[in-house]
Design a protein around this motif. Structure first.
Motif, PDB file in Angstrom:
ATOM      1  N   UNK A   5       0.835  -1.212   0.000  1.00  0.00           N
ATOM      2  CA  UNK A   5       0.000   0.000   0.000  1.00  0.00           C
ATOM      3  C   UNK A   5       0.862   1.251   0.000  1.00  0.00           C
ATOM      4  N   UNK A   6       1.900   1.272   0.839  1.00  0.00           N
ATOM      5  CA  UNK A   6       2.789   2.429   0.878  1.00  0.00           C
ATOM      6  C   UNK A   6       3.580   2.574  -0.427  1.00  0.00           C
ATOM      7  N   UNK A   7       4.031   1.463  -0.973  1.00  0.00           N
ATOM      8  CA  UNK A   7       4.786   1.519  -2.230  1.00  0.00           C
ATOM      9  C   UNK A   7       3.898   2.061  -3.352  1.00  0.00           C
ATOM     10  N   UNK A   8       2.656   1.613  -3.396  1.00  0.00           N
ATOM     11  CA  UNK A   8       1.716   2.122  -4.400  1.00  0.00           C
ATOM     12  C   UNK A   8       1.545   3.633  -4.260  1.00  0.00           C
ATOM     13  N   UNK A   9       1.409   4.102  -3.024  1.00  0.00           N
ATOM     14  CA  UNK A   9       1.232   5.532  -2.783  1.00  0.00           C
ATOM     15  C   UNK A   9       2.472   6.323  -3.184  1.00  0.00           C
ATOM     16  N   UNK A  10       3.649   5.800  -2.866  1.00  0.00           N
ATOM     17  CA  UNK A  10       4.881   6.521  -3.190  1.00  0.00           C
ATOM     18  C   UNK A  10       5.098   6.565  -4.693  1.00  0.00           C
ATOM     19  N   UNK A  11       4.819   5.468  -5.381  1.00  0.00           N
ATOM     20  CA  UNK A  11       4.980   5.457  -6.834  1.00  0.00           C
ATOM     21  C   UNK A  11       4.070   6.463  -7.520  1.00  0.00           C
ATOM     22  N   UNK A  12       2.901   6.690  -6.960  1.00  0.00           N
ATOM     23  CA  UNK A  12       1.941   7.617  -7.546  1.00  0.00           C
ATOM     24  C   UNK A  12       2.019   9.006  -6.922  1.00  0.00           C
ATOM     25  N   UNK A  13       3.097   9.273  -6.200  1.00  0.00           N
ATOM     26  CA  UNK A  13       3.356  10.601  -5.632  1.00  0.00           C
ATOM     27  C   UNK A  13       2.200  11.058  -4.737  1.00  0.00           C
ATOM     28  N   UNK A  14       1.841  10.221  -3.804  1.00  0.00           N
ATOM     29  CA  UNK A  14       0.755  10.570  -2.894  1.00  0.00           C
ATOM     30  C   UNK A  14       1.209  11.661  -1.929  1.00  0.00           C
ATOM     31  N   UNK A  15       0.314  12.603  -1.712  1.00  0.00           N
ATOM     32  CA  UNK A  15       0.523  13.640  -0.699  1.00  0.00           C
ATOM     33  C   UNK A  15      -0.698  13.612   0.226  1.00  0.00           C
ATOM     34  N   UNK A  16      -0.568  14.174   1.400  1.00  0.00           N
ATOM     35  CA  UNK A  16      -1.689  14.198   2.346  1.00  0.00           C
ATOM     36  C   UNK A  16      -1.907  15.612   2.844  1.00  0.00           C
ATOM     37  N   UNK A  17      -3.110  15.835   3.353  1.00  0.00           N
ATOM     38  CA  UNK A  17      -3.492  17.153   3.857  1.00  0.00           C
ATOM     39  C   UNK A  17      -3.988  17.026   5.291  1.00  0.00           C
TER      40      UNK A  17
END
Length: 640
Positions: A170-182
């Motif tokens: 899950x974290x790898x998927x988020x990092x690959x897609x440049x996930x940011x949070x607010x």
């Protein structure tokens, strides 16, 4: 109304009515978390029991008990984030909002859809305070971090993540897609990046340390900064410690100016923005002067010619020039084709113009961008309140054209725009539900919107329709309408209504072309639009240009003895929307990095709604201006 917050969520203190922790499963991260329980406090239980015992009592007694119960719950609270004032050592809440890919701003998920862990403090449920907040997908969840006003916290571990394979993926998927949070602290937004990959893209790292620096001025929070540190490599079957620290600093920033750091004057007040306004303004002056000169000279010649014709005998008049707009005086005020749809579109366009004008004025007076969802909430409220405008203009026009089924016209006019918006929103909502995105509109919000349409917009539209039919529904045209329609003669191809419609929207689009770029960037990218003075000027310029263009188009059409000017004037102005929608394609492919089914459908769906609404507004403005022009020229000519 959201719950007020004190230092601890403990049943013995009897502070909270309900403490909820909600973490439903999310896609496409393939990660589930358990739902938390619901704890009723002792005070709430007593209130509920007391209310049940009094069900048979009079209503005023129940109201008194409810009021005293609410007052008892609120009295110990000295201040909270809604008042934006704090006392020393009072709790400051860090709300976790959403997480999602950076290039797809609208594709957002709940923060805890990723396998982040929660702090030691118990969670507090957040209820959407405004309709706009719910529609925009705001999903605030308590972080569980212990933060107190002016109380510094050294680096402290607040939880640990058991990183199994599913969580790592899950974290790898988020990092690959440049996930940011607010996140939010005292309504101030904070952004952070989930993690980063190495240069080869093989190893992925998670930021584990949130370093918060909060500025205060007196008893108010005026600044928040986040620094992400503690880069940890994602390795399955390991434990990752999440930590945070809080540093307080005194700031000279005034509370009223605390959002200035989020604005971008170098972008919105760039020279090209000022130049575009000046260019559009000069185009307006030129166009108005040109239209006035051409029409005044042409009409003056026509008036002189027709006045001379009155002195001729019948034989000379028959042999004279029968070409011109006066020849269709017996058909120019003939009802338009499909009068029910036409009058509904005109009424809806007048309402959209009223909403746009009022919302821009309110945004110029009040800084609506400082509150979550305030702009959308204001627009919905103003739209509902201006429903009589729709009914008045639509109903009066339908009555002037001899319409008899006014109730059906009222329903069409009332629900034309809401049906278009809600239909598009519900379609996109199914895609958002498939993705389990936070943009999915809750069922309760859908019911609220439907209730607004049925119990607010429809009755007010009925009032406007009745007023319009009775006050200005009489067909007091300056010329009598012939019983038999006059045949339309053949004319050159560039005078056909279809060609006029296609060309009519070029100049209005040119007057708003640059402003569209700034509006698109603020909505589809990470810019806060705040220069509403520019928007007001652009709205005025757009209306002037639209009216001038439609008047010229209508005059040429009437001069060619074609009296079908109603739909032509509306559609020639409304064709501006076609150029705006075409520009949205260019913006999507060349100015953004959006991708995916959800973001694409969201973008083009709502751009279609925006373009259509803009087209209806421009069409109504063009028709109203042209109608005044047509009435004026035929009033000044002696027909009989």
């Amino acid at each position: 109304m959201s719950a007020s917050i004190t230092s601890e969520c403990d049943a013995s203190e009897a502070i909270y009515a309900i403490c909820v922790r909600e973490h439903p499963e999310k896609l496409p991260l393939s990660y589930n978390q358990e739902e938390g329980g619901i704890a009723l406090t002792e005070l709430t239980s007593q209130i509920c029991k007391l209310s049940q015992k009094m069900m048979g009592s009079s209503r005023w007694k129940i109201a008194v008990v409810v009021f005293l119960s609410v007052a008892e719950m609120l009295m110990p609270i000295e201040a909270d984030e809604h008042e934006h004032t704090y006392t020393d050592k009072e709790e400051v809440v860090l709300w976790m909002n959403t997480v999602g890919p950076y290039h797809n701003r609208q594709e957002t998920y709940k923060y805890f859809s990723l396998p982040f862990c929660v702090g030691t403090k118990k969670t507090i449920s957040h209820y959407h305070e405004t309709l706009g907040e719910a529609l925009q997908g705001v999903e605030l969840e308590f972080s569980g971090l212990d933060i107190k006003f002016k109380d510094e916290v050294m680096q402290t571990t607040y939880c640990e993540i058991e990183l199994d394979k599913a969580k790592r993926d899950a974290f790898v998927y988020a990092i690959k897609n440049h996930y940011w949070y607010q996140m939010y602290i005292d309504d101030l937004p904070i952004w952070g990046i989930v993690g980063e990959a190495d240069e080869n893209g093989e190893d992925h790292y998670l930021w584990t340390y949130k370093k918060l620096e909060i500025g205060f001025n007196g008893n108010r929070i005026v600044d928040v900064n986040l620094t992400s540190e503690g880069k940890v490599k994602l390795v399955p079957n390991t434990r990752i410690a999440m930590s945070y620290s809080v540093k307080w600093k005194k700031s000279d920033v005034k509370f009223e100016d605390r959002f200035d750091k989020y604005l971008d004057p170098s972008f919105f007040q760039h020279r090209i923005h000022w130049f575009s306004i000046f260019n559009s303004f000069m185009m307006v002056i030129f166009l108005v002067g040109l239209v006035s000169m051409i029409l005044m000279r042409t009409l003056r010649k026509d008036y002189a010619r027709y006045s001379k014709e009155e002195e001729m005998d019948d034989m000379d008049r028959d042999l004279g020039d029968e070409y011109g707009w006066k020849q269709v005086h017996g058909d120019v005020f003939r009802p338009s084709s499909h009068p029910m749809i036409f009058s509904s579109l005109i009424g809806s366009g007048c309402q959209i113009f009223s909403v746009s004008f009022i919302v821009i004025v309110v945004a110029m007076i009040e800084d609506l961008y400082t509150e979550r969802g305030s702009m959308l909430s204001t627009a919905i409220f103003v739209y509902a309140a201006t429903s009589p405008v729709n009914g008045y203009f639509g109903g009066s026009l339908y009555a002037k054209q001899g319409g008899r089924r006014w109730i059906k016209q009222m329903f069409i006019g009332a629900f034309l725009i809401p049906a278009m918006v809600c239909g598009t929103a519900f379609f996109i909502n199914f895609i958002a539900m498939y993705y389990h995105a936070s943009r999915a509109i809750p069922f309760g919000t859908m019911v609220a919107v439907c209730c607004i349409c049925l119990f607010v917009i429809l009755p007010l539209n009925l009032v406007g329709t009745i007023l319009g039919r009775n006050l200005s529904g009489q067909p007091n045209f300056p010329c009598r309408v012939n019983a038999v329609p006059r045949p339309i003669p053949e004319k050159k191809w560039f005078m056909e209504p279809a060609v006029i419609v296609c060309l009519g929207g070029i100049l209005p689009f040119g007057s708003i072309f640059i402003e569209m770029y700034f509006i698109f960037t603020s909505f589809w990218a990470y810019k806060i639009y705040y220069v509403y003075g520019f928007m007001m000027l652009v709205l005025v310029i757009l209306c002037i240009v639209t009216v001038c263009v439609t008047i010229v188009c209508t005059y040429f059409l009437l001069n060619a003895e074609d009296y079908r000017w109603q739909w032509t004037s509306f559609l020639s102005a409304a064709s501006t929307a076609v150029y705006v929608y075409m520009y949205s394609f260019y913006y999507y492919f060349f100015k953004t990095k959006m991708y995916g089914l959800f973001q694409t459908s969201f973008y083009f769906g709502y751009m279609a709604v925006f373009s259509t609404s803009l087209g209806i507004m421009c069409g109504a403005v063009g028709y109203v201006g042209t109608s005044a022009f047509v009435r004026k020229i035929y009033t000044n000519v002696k027909i009989d």
